[in-house]
Design an enzyme around this catalytic site. Structure first.
Site, mmCIF file in Angstrom:
data_model
loop_
_atom_site.group_PDB
_atom_site.id
_atom_site.type_symbol
_atom_site.label_atom_id
_atom_site.label_comp_id
_atom_site.label_asym_id
_atom_site.label_seq_id
_atom_site.Cartn_x
_atom_site.Cartn_y
_atom_site.Cartn_z
ATOM 1 N N SER A 84 -4.319 3.364 7.895
ATOM 2 C CA SER A 84 -3.598 2.263 8.460
ATOM 3 C C SER A 84 -4.532 1.546 9.514
ATOM 4 O O SER A 84 -5.207 0.956 9.612
ATOM 5 C CB SER A 84 -2.207 2.285 8.845
ATOM 6 O OG SER A 84 -1.642 2.494 7.563
ATOM 7 N N ARG A 85 -4.052 2.303 10.882
ATOM 8 C CA ARG A 85 -4.624 1.745 12.183
ATOM 9 C C ARG A 85 -4.964 3.003 13.058
ATOM 10 O O ARG A 85 -3.723 3.873 13.152
ATOM 11 C CB ARG A 85 -3.894 0.788 12.971
ATOM 12 C CG ARG A 85 -3.991 -0.519 12.203
ATOM 13 C CD ARG A 85 -5.446 -1.163 12.273
ATOM 14 N NE ARG A 85 -5.663 -2.506 11.743
ATOM 15 C CZ ARG A 85 -5.940 -2.762 10.464
ATOM 16 N NH1 ARG A 85 -6.251 -1.450 9.681
ATOM 17 N NH2 ARG A 85 -6.036 -3.910 9.980
ATOM 18 N N ILE A 139 0.972 -0.989 -0.051
ATOM 19 C CA ILE A 139 -0.071 -0.188 0.089
ATOM 20 C C ILE A 139 1.016 1.402 0.062
ATOM 21 O O ILE A 139 0.623 2.248 -0.803
ATOM 22 C CB ILE A 139 -0.879 0.035 1.336
ATOM 23 C CG1 ILE A 139 -1.891 -1.328 1.180
ATOM 24 C CG2 ILE A 139 -1.640 1.122 1.180
ATOM 25 C CD1 ILE A 139 -2.707 -1.435 2.415
ATOM 26 N N GLU A 163 -12.730 3.691 17.255
ATOM 27 C CA GLU A 163 -13.702 3.499 16.171
ATOM 28 C C GLU A 163 -14.348 2.324 16.390
ATOM 29 O O GLU A 163 -15.454 2.076 15.757
ATOM 30 C CB GLU A 163 -13.036 3.508 14.790
ATOM 31 C CG GLU A 163 -12.100 2.276 14.553
ATOM 32 C CD GLU A 163 -11.423 2.366 13.183
ATOM 33 O OE1 GLU A 163 -10.824 1.163 12.686
ATOM 34 O OE2 GLU A 163 -11.436 3.398 12.477
ATOM 35 N N ASP A 206 11.402 2.704 6.500
ATOM 36 C CA ASP A 206 10.817 1.177 6.591
ATOM 37 C C ASP A 206 11.848 0.709 7.087
ATOM 38 O O ASP A 206 13.050 0.696 6.494
ATOM 39 C CB ASP A 206 10.087 0.839 5.129
ATOM 40 C CG ASP A 206 9.366 -0.454 5.426
ATOM 41 O OD1 ASP A 206 9.939 -1.518 6.262
ATOM 42 O OD2 ASP A 206 8.374 -0.460 5.062
ATOM 43 N N HIS A 219 -13.234 4.079 7.653
ATOM 44 C CA HIS A 219 -12.470 3.008 7.267
ATOM 45 C C HIS A 219 -12.919 2.183 5.994
ATOM 46 O O HIS A 219 -13.287 1.183 6.062
ATOM 47 C CB HIS A 219 -12.603 1.977 8.446
ATOM 48 C CG HIS A 219 -11.556 1.283 8.919
ATOM 49 N ND1 HIS A 219 -11.150 0.689 9.964
ATOM 50 C CD2 HIS A 219 -10.639 0.423 7.949
ATOM 51 C CE1 HIS A 219 -9.817 -0.116 9.958
ATOM 52 N NE2 HIS A 219 -9.750 -0.353 8.672
ATOM 53 N N ASP A 227 -8.962 7.961 7.636
ATOM 54 C CA ASP A 227 -9.806 6.801 7.479
ATOM 55 C C ASP A 227 -9.781 6.012 8.768
ATOM 56 O O ASP A 227 -10.763 4.853 8.848
ATOM 57 C CB ASP A 227 -9.334 6.043 6.374
ATOM 58 C CG ASP A 227 -10.524 5.039 5.799
ATOM 59 O OD1 ASP A 227 -11.454 5.319 5.711
ATOM 60 O OD2 ASP A 227 -10.299 3.966 5.595
ATOM 61 N N CYS A 240 1.823 1.704 7.862
ATOM 62 C CA CYS A 240 2.681 0.688 8.463
ATOM 63 C C CYS A 240 1.539 -0.062 9.410
ATOM 64 O O CYS A 240 0.347 0.458 9.741
ATOM 65 C CB CYS A 240 3.479 1.281 9.391
ATOM 66 S SG CYS A 240 2.972 2.533 10.143
ATOM 67 N N ASN A 271 5.118 0.455 17.066
ATOM 68 C CA ASN A 271 4.234 1.404 15.895
ATOM 69 C C ASN A 271 3.352 2.338 17.009
ATOM 70 O O ASN A 271 2.956 3.232 16.646
ATOM 71 C CB ASN A 271 3.727 0.987 15.026
ATOM 72 C CG ASN A 271 4.856 0.487 14.038
ATOM 73 O OD1 ASN A 271 5.984 0.863 14.053
ATOM 74 N ND2 ASN A 271 4.467 -0.135 12.927
#
Length: 331
Positions: free
Chosen positions: A234-235, A158, A264, A177, A296, A259, A206, A212
């Site tokens: 991502s999260r 992604i 959430e 990365d 999401h 997103d 990531c 993270n």
């Protein structure tokens, strides 16, 4: 083989039923239900060999323990993320867990850029103003992306797709990365602090890991340029929302596109339009004119849903036939 699909939406049923029409899936029997998978709803899986769950469901220790008690031996994830799954407990109980690792990287990356553009050029505000016959330009000033610097945090499939999109906009692309993507010869890999300091647009791609967790918080926000644009597809837990809110209030961010977000769980994919939001975090984020929030939906394209359906069913078929699909997860 009988599989119980939890948290089914109309689009899930449509795309999976389309895929099930293929001859090779004749031995797979699917039952769709609306409730999400939780420790309390796990009992519904009694009599099924497998269950299928999405990223917003509870696959912690207690849920897996109960699934084992009801005879479930296969957990199919119709998503890429798996930080919500207790893989060690699944291994201990000899329950196979398979996911869909790369259904459509471009779908998520394109949504990330859509968020960046919308928040930057205030498209959401312009739409509302136009509906009210207000065609003034007040509050709609944006910035060019051309010749600016994009920082891509995580350059897997992604992140790589997002890097290519940014390059197409004429941006210099920085990458961070632990495992640089050798295919991205146009990306300049730097350390995290350098990326924060030099990027005009920062996009997170990531996974959610222990390392993270809250990678974006006051200390890292302070290292960013003033007027930076931040995007997260991502999260939600990658960002400490309290610090993000303070940064927005302090004028650190020109725009923010989210997103995913903390808290959430329980609201994502649900229609709560007739309810009062009890999440103070979400209420605060929605109050800012330079913040764009979606639910999401980065994955939500026809191509992605077709891929999710076929790969999920291929995973089920591989497990039935006692072979590896390459999508197995272990603790």
């Amino acid at each position: 083989m009988r599989i119980l699909f939890f948290g089914t939406k109309p689009y899930d049923r449509y795309f999976f039923e389309q895929a099930l029409a293929l001859e090779k899936y004749r031995g797979v029997e699917i039952h769709f239900i609306e409730p999400n998978l939780t420790p309390e709803t796990a009992m519904l899986a009694a009599g099924f060999q497998g269950v299928c769950a999405f990223v917003n469901m509870d696959l912690g220790t207690e849920t897996i323990r109960r699934l084992d008690e009801y005879g479930v031996k296969l957990i199919l994830l119709r998503c890429a993320g798996f930080n919500h799954v207790d893989l060690e407990e699944a291994d201990r109980r000899k329950i196979a867990v398979l996911r869909v690792p790369g259904y459509s990287p471009e779908a998520v990356a394109e949504h990330a850029m859509a968020l960046a553009l919308t928040a930057n050029r205030h498209m959401h505000k312009a739409y509302v103003k136009g509906r009210e016959n207000d065609f003034s330009l007040s509050g709609l000033l944006g910035v060019n992306f051309y010749r600016k610097t994009a920082g891509i945090v995580g350059t897997g499939k992604i992140g790589a797709a997002m890097a290519r999109i940014c390059r197409g906009f004429g941006m210099e692309v920085l990458g961070y990365d632990l495992h640089p993507n050798k295919e991205l010869d146009f990306v300049r890999y730097v350390d995290f602090d350098t990326l924060l300091a030099e990027s005009d647009l920062i996009s997170l791609h990531c996974p959610m890991t222990k390392e993270n967790y809250h990678m974006i918080q006051k200390e890292t926000i302070d290292k960013m340029k003033d007027g930076v644009i931040l995007v997260n597809t991502s999260r939600g837990e990658l960002i400490r929302t309290q610090d993000l809110v303070q940064g927005i209030r302090d004028g650190k961010f020109f725009a923010v596109g989210l997103d995913v977000y903390e808290e959430e769980k329980g609201s994502v994919y649900e229609d709560l339009s007739d309810k009062i939001l009890t999440h103070s975090t979400m209420a605060r984020l929605l109050s800012f004119p330079n913040v764009m929030v979606t639910s999401h939906q980065g994955f939500f394209t026809r191509e992605a849903l077709e891929a999710i359906s076929s790969v999920t069913l291929d995973n089920a078929l591989a497990w039935m036939e006692g072979r590896k699909s390459g999508n197995e997860l272990h603790g």
